[in-house]
Motif scaffolding. Structure first.
Motif, mmCIF file in Angstrom:
data_model
loop_
_atom_site.group_PDB
_atom_site.id
_atom_site.type_symbol
_atom_site.label_atom_id
_atom_site.label_comp_id
_atom_site.label_asym_id
_atom_site.label_seq_id
_atom_site.Cartn_x
_atom_site.Cartn_y
_atom_site.Cartn_z
ATOM 1 N N SER A 77 20.916 -1.980 0.175
ATOM 2 C CA SER A 77 19.784 -1.325 -0.445
ATOM 3 C C SER A 77 18.746 -1.049 0.141
ATOM 4 C CB SER A 77 19.558 -2.313 -1.751
ATOM 5 O OG SER A 77 20.818 -2.290 -2.605
ATOM 6 N N PHE A 78 18.326 -2.082 1.055
ATOM 7 C CA PHE A 78 17.276 -1.978 1.933
ATOM 8 C C PHE A 78 17.218 -0.835 2.741
ATOM 9 C CE2 PHE A 78 16.543 -6.212 0.136
ATOM 10 C CZ PHE A 78 15.270 -6.102 -0.401
ATOM 11 N N VAL A 79 18.429 -0.797 3.557
ATOM 12 C CA VAL A 79 18.622 0.210 4.528
ATOM 13 C C VAL A 79 18.549 1.539 3.735
ATOM 14 C CG1 VAL A 79 20.617 1.331 5.718
ATOM 15 C CG2 VAL A 79 20.055 -1.083 5.865
ATOM 16 N N LEU A 80 18.924 1.749 2.504
ATOM 17 C CA LEU A 80 19.103 3.024 1.870
ATOM 18 C C LEU A 80 17.820 3.581 1.329
ATOM 19 C CD1 LEU A 80 20.890 5.142 0.862
ATOM 20 C CD2 LEU A 80 20.807 4.175 -1.225
ATOM 21 N N ALA A 101 19.268 10.279 -1.287
ATOM 22 C CA ALA A 101 19.697 8.821 -1.155
ATOM 23 C C ALA A 101 20.272 8.389 -2.283
ATOM 24 C CB ALA A 101 18.316 7.911 -1.025
ATOM 25 N N CYS A 102 19.994 8.792 -3.670
ATOM 26 C CA CYS A 102 20.626 8.669 -4.864
ATOM 27 C C CYS A 102 22.201 8.816 -4.697
ATOM 28 C CB CYS A 102 19.955 9.086 -5.961
ATOM 29 S SG CYS A 102 18.631 7.884 -6.348
ATOM 30 N N SER A 106 25.748 7.119 -4.783
ATOM 31 C CA SER A 106 26.470 7.610 -5.866
ATOM 32 C C SER A 106 25.883 6.867 -7.234
ATOM 33 C CB SER A 106 28.062 7.256 -5.937
ATOM 34 O OG SER A 106 28.621 8.281 -4.950
ATOM 35 N N SER A 107 24.536 6.418 -7.062
ATOM 36 C CA SER A 107 24.033 5.591 -8.000
ATOM 37 C C SER A 107 22.640 5.768 -8.183
ATOM 38 C CB SER A 107 24.325 4.008 -7.480
ATOM 39 O OG SER A 107 23.697 3.136 -8.328
ATOM 40 N N TYR A 108 22.198 5.857 -9.163
ATOM 41 C CA TYR A 108 20.525 5.813 -9.657
ATOM 42 C C TYR A 108 19.886 4.358 -9.839
ATOM 43 C CZ TYR A 108 21.470 10.700 -9.459
ATOM 44 O OH TYR A 108 21.557 12.051 -8.994
ATOM 45 N N THR A 109 20.790 3.507 -9.287
ATOM 46 C CA THR A 109 19.902 1.950 -9.543
ATOM 47 C C THR A 109 18.885 1.922 -8.838
ATOM 48 O OG1 THR A 109 21.466 1.067 -7.888
ATOM 49 C CG2 THR A 109 22.045 1.019 -10.338
ATOM 50 N N PRO A 113 12.743 1.799 -6.725
ATOM 51 C CA PRO A 113 12.360 1.708 -5.172
ATOM 52 C C PRO A 113 12.304 2.737 -4.189
ATOM 53 C CG PRO A 113 14.136 0.058 -5.867
ATOM 54 C CD PRO A 113 13.908 1.347 -7.053
ATOM 55 N N LEU A 114 13.082 3.679 -4.586
ATOM 56 C CA LEU A 114 12.955 4.985 -3.650
ATOM 57 C C LEU A 114 11.811 5.840 -4.075
ATOM 58 C CD1 LEU A 114 16.668 6.246 -3.627
ATOM 59 C CD2 LEU A 114 15.543 5.872 -1.675
#
Length: 150
Positions: A77-80, A101-102, A106-109, A113-114
């Motif tokens: 998650s941190f990398v993304l 990035a989302c 394949s997720s908007y979780t 943070p993004l």
């Protein structure tokens, strides 16, 4: 405690004689592409860079130290988020990098943070851009001049 010190000392000794190995090497690569570096020097640098990297890895420098390994549950998650934030700042496309990035995950979780990281990156980098020669708008672009001609 001594392994990182010994590894750093060995790397410093090598870097003293071959300073080309201590950074990303973009300047040296450009010199080689321009034909301003001897091929013998490039061949030596390949093996010196391998040795220097092995000094760093064997002393624990590349992976850091395991002080608190349980603090980060999902490092992906941190990398993304870091990737999206970096691209938002250097390419000046915060909304596109968030969407990209989302979609890649394949997720908007990670949307919040993004959004936060992309906004901070965009604001901190200001007018710094990856694309130095890009026109500031379509109006200033020679490629789009015919669209505005009457």
């Amino acid at each position: 405690m001594f392994r990182p010190a010994i590894g750093g000392f060995m790397l410093g000794c090598v870097a003293f004689f071959y300073p080309q190995i201590i950074d990303g090497g973009y300047v040296w690569v450009q010199l080689a592409l321009d034909g301003k570096m001897l091929w013998e020097t490039m061949l030596v640098l390949v093996f010196v860079k391998i040795a220097a990297t092995s000094f760093t890895i064997s002393s624990g420098g590349s992976g850091g130290h395991m002080i608190a390994p349980d603090w980060v549950i999902n490092p992906n998650s941190f990398v993304l988020v870091g990737m999206g934030g970096f691209f938002a700042g250097v390419a000046k496309v915060p909304i596109s990098s968030i969407i990209m990035a989302c979609e890649m995950s394949s997720s908007y979780t990670l949307l919040v943070p993004l959004m936060l990281v992309s906004t901070i990156s965009y604001l901190i980098l200001g007018k710094t851009s990856l694309y130095e020669k890009q026109s500031s708008s379509r109006l200033n672009s020679p490629a789009h001049i015919n669209e505005f001609a009457q």
